[in-house]
Motif scaffolding. Structure first.
Motif, PDB file in Angstrom:
ATOM      1  N   GLU A   1      89.618  74.313  36.878  1.00  7.49           N
ATOM      2  CA  GLU A   1      90.639  75.109  37.576  1.00  7.49           C
ATOM      3  C   GLU A   1      90.193  76.556  37.629  1.00  7.49           C
ATOM      4  O   GLU A   1      89.889  77.159  36.602  1.00  7.49           O
ATOM      5  CB  GLU A   1      91.967  75.043  36.819  1.00  7.49           C
TER       6      GLU A   1
ATOM      7  N   HIS B   1      84.440  74.480  48.352  1.00  9.25           N
ATOM      8  CA  HIS B   1      85.557  75.031  47.576  1.00  9.25           C
ATOM      9  C   HIS B   1      85.903  76.469  47.931  1.00  9.25           C
ATOM     10  O   HIS B   1      86.295  77.264  47.075  1.00  9.25           O
ATOM     11  CB  HIS B   1      85.269  74.854  46.085  1.00  9.25           C
TER      12      HIS B   1
ATOM     13  N   SER C   1      92.423  77.450  42.626  1.00 10.38           N
ATOM     14  CA  SER C   1      91.896  76.223  43.222  1.00 10.38           C
ATOM     15  C   SER C   1      91.487  75.249  42.124  1.00 10.38           C
ATOM     16  O   SER C   1      91.143  75.669  41.015  1.00 10.38           O
ATOM     17  CB  SER C   1      90.691  76.561  44.098  1.00 10.38           C
TER      18      SER C   1
END
Ligand code: PMV
Length: 322
Positions: A48, A68, A58
């Protein structure tokens, strides 16, 4: 469950930006604006990421698949660590930086270095300096495409270095007497390093031989600046900063905001001032006697987004708590 905090410093280019692109020398130093990364093992099945500064969060699966977004640089660090044999365990990462982003202070490199160090320390096997340089460079490739490697070098090693493209940076024994301070001011204007670099290269090409003299002058300034840094001659160092700024102006790397800040510093009695990094926005630096710093800071604050007295030549990456 373990928890580690590590930090790494930002960088300032003191002399030679742009001229370094054509193979001449530049001087970069670390600055006491640091990125700090807090890594904590969790019992979940994710990594995380949380950036309180950018207000972003995220979650990334442990196989690190997919793209990401904002955190891609840090996921790339994990991928590089996995290639080196480190396991990817569930953990929470809080990324914080005292630097404005995308303003040439090397915030993303400092964060990558601090993260790589904190995560490997969490696993009980903290990276050494050479490994840290190598792993953080993988993050820089994602962040910048064709990085020079100077940001992650300074973030890792700290101190001050002279560098030339393709060569190993050489440490400089900088002496900054107590009575002097540096000040960083951010114009708040974001720009693309690539655009400015292309512009300056075009100007250089157009100038031909005349341009080569500008580059040679910049290199001689670096040479003199090295002596001034090593002997603590701040008056000479300051003059060289003004001249270096003048050459960058001549090559088209400055703009109204940067020139305004440099002129304010000069009028208020600074020993030196120049843009730092690519130009067309981002940050500038000032060298001043401590006694004059307050007045300079106050005047700069009327025209800049962020103004901070700073120390340079500070330590590189370090683990803050275990
Ligand atoms: O954008 P910055 O601050 O990392 O500075 C770029 C420095 C240049 O010399 C303009 C480009 C380079 O790659 O060296």
């Amino acid at each position: 469950m373990g928890r580690v905090v590590a930090s790494a410093p930002g960088k300032l280019i003191l002399f030679g930006e742009h001229f370094v692109v054509k193979g001449y020398r530049a001087i970069a130093t670390s600055v006491n604006l640091r990125a700090r990364v807090d890594v904590e093992e969790t019992s979940g099945s994710w990594v995380e990421f949380h950036s309180p500064t950018l207000n972003l969060k995220s979650r990334v699966p442990l196989d690190l698949g997919g793209f990401h977004g904002e955190f891609e640089v840090y996921v790339e660090i994990l991928r590089a660590l996995r290639r080196e044999g480190y396991s990817i365990v569930p953990h929470r990462v809080v990324l914080e930086s005292e630097m404005p982003v995308a303003s040439g202070l090397g915030s993303s490199a400092a964060t990558s270095v601090a993260y790589a160090l904190a995560y490997t320390a969490l696993l009980g096997d903290p990276l050494g300096r050479d490994e840290l340089l190598r792993i953080s460079f993988e993050g820089e490739k994602v962040a910048h495409g064709r990085p020079s490697g100077i940001d992650n070098t300074i973030a890792t090693l700290g101190g001050t270095v002279v560098y030339r493209r393709g060569d190993k940076p050489t440490p400089v024994n900088a002496v900054i007497p107590e009575d002097y301070t540096f000040i960083v001011a951010d114009t708040g204007l974001k720009r693309s390093t690539r655009d400015v670099v292309e512009h300056v290269l075009k100007v250089a090409e157009m100038l031909g031989e005349a341009g080569e003299y500008v580059y040679l002058a910049a290199d001689r300034i670096v040479e003199k600046a090295l002596k001034a840094l090593e002997t603590g001659d701040m008056r000479l160092l300051g003059s060289l900063m003004y001249v270096n700024h003048g050459l960058l102006v001549a090559m088209g790397a400055s703009n109204l905001a940067l020139d305004t800040l440099v002129n304010i510093a000069r009028v208020k009695g600074a020993l030196g001032a120049k843009l730092t990094g690519a130009g067309w926005g981002g940050c500038m630096i000032v060298l001043a006697e401590r006694g004059k710093a307050k007045a300079i800071v106050e005047e700069l604050e009327r025209h800049a987004r962020m103004v901070r007295p700073v120390s340079i030549h500070v330590p590189g990456a370090l683990i803050e708590t275990l």
